[in-house]
Design an enzyme around this catalytic site. Structure first.
Site: not given
Ligand SMILES: NC(=O)c1ccc[n+]([C@@H]2O[C@H](COP(=O)([O-])OP(=O)(O)OC[C@H]3O[C@@H](n4cnc5c(N)ncnc54)[C@H](O)[C@@H]3O)[C@@H](O)[C@H]2O)c1
Length: 254
Positions: A136, A151, A155
């Site tokens: 921003s 978790y 969120k």
């Molecule tokens: N998959 C689901 O059902 C779901 C549902 C609701 C919310 N989310 C949220 O959506 C977001 C993405 O979820 P996803 O399912 O794609 O998960 P994922 O684990 O496939 O992707 C998360 C990514 O974050 C990266 N990451 C982890 N630690 C990191 C760090 N310190 N610095 C930089 N990158 C880092 C990982 O390498 C990965 O590529 C997350 O915040 C998750 O909580 C996911």
């Protein structure tokens, strides 16, 4: 007098814009990055992994946009600062940020450790906070569920953060919104599913009123809407994309 009606299609265009996606090496973050490229924008992906998924390599030529990958740990100040500095140098300017870097730890509340809670907060909350702050200067809450206390707290923090930033940054015409995916069929939910018994795992398919688990493709339309001018009067909102689960589950059995 009311202004003349405008065409809708051009409002969804993202041509020649620039975005940063954190956590974009795979999963939801990569799906967002790909969708942004498809709509004509340049994208810098930041993630802690050495490489993004294979499909990343073809994005630039397929959609005629610039893509860059910068290995970044969003929990480390120096890493975040230097990656954003590099990204701005590459992109020239920034139209938006999609912070997707996050982790989930699925354990009963009473078994969650100091180290796990700290890690979730520093990644899911502090990482998002400072990504947004830096962005921003030059855009989720999970369904409340058991075994995910730390978790869900993270969120909830992000959703409140988005509201606070939406109010504070509005004077610079920066909009801040969130999406709240329900169960999405990806590595993160697979890891959670693997820890649960078969019946609990099945609920991800059976309990949403729309009777299926979500996919990344269910999220990209909302992401493009929120990043585009089509949502120019929308800020401080959360869009649940969860097959209706927030309204009620139709199959729950413990
Ligand atoms: N998959 C689901 O059902 C779901 C549902 C609701 C919310 N989310 C949220 O959506 C977001 C993405 O979820 P996803 O399912 O794609 O998960 P994922 O684990 O496939 O992707 C998360 C990514 O974050 C990266 N990451 C982890 N630690 C990191 C760090 N310190 N610095 C930089 N990158 C880092 C990982 O390498 C990965 O590529 C997350 O915040 C998750 O909580 C996911």
């Amino acid at each position: 007098m009311a202004p003349p009606l405008e065409d809708v299609r051009p409002k969804f265009e993202l041509k020649n814009r620039s975005y940063i996606v954190t956590g974009g090496a795979q999963g939801i973050g990569f799906a967002c990055a790909r969708a942004i490229c498809e709509m004509g924008s340049n994208v810098v992906i930041m993630d802690i992994q050495d490489q993004p998924v294979e499909e990343y390599k073809g994005l630039s030529s397929k959609f005629g946009v610039r893509t860059e990958y910068i290995k970044t740990d969003v929990t480390i100040k120096e890493s975040l600062n230097s990656s954003f500095a590099k990204a701005i140098e590459i992109l020239g300017s920034l139209d938006g940020l999609v912070p997707c870097a996050g982790i989930a730890i699925d354990k009963p509340f009473t078994e969650q450790t100091w180290a796990e809670m700290t890690r979730i907060q520093e990644l899911n909350v502090r990482g998002v906070f400072f990504s947004e702050l830096i962005a921003s200067q030059c855009a989720h809450v999970a369904i409340p569920g058991y075994r995910m206390a730390a978790y869900n707290a993270s969120k909830g923090a992000v959703r409140m953060l988005a509201k606070a930033l939406a109010v504070e940054l509005a004077k610079w015409k920066i909009r801040v919104n969130t999406i709240s995916p329900g169960f999405i069929d990806l590595d993160m939910t697979k890891a959670v599913r693997d820890l649960k018994n078969a019946i609990e795992g099945e609920q991800m398919w059976k309990s949403p009123p729309l009777k299926r688990i979500g996919t990344q493709n269910d999220l990209t339309g909302a992401i493009i809407y929120l990043l585009s001018d089509a949502s120019s009067y929308t800020t401080a909102v959360d869009i649940p994309i969860d097959g209706g689960v927030q309204a009620g589950r139709i199959y729950v059995e413990n």
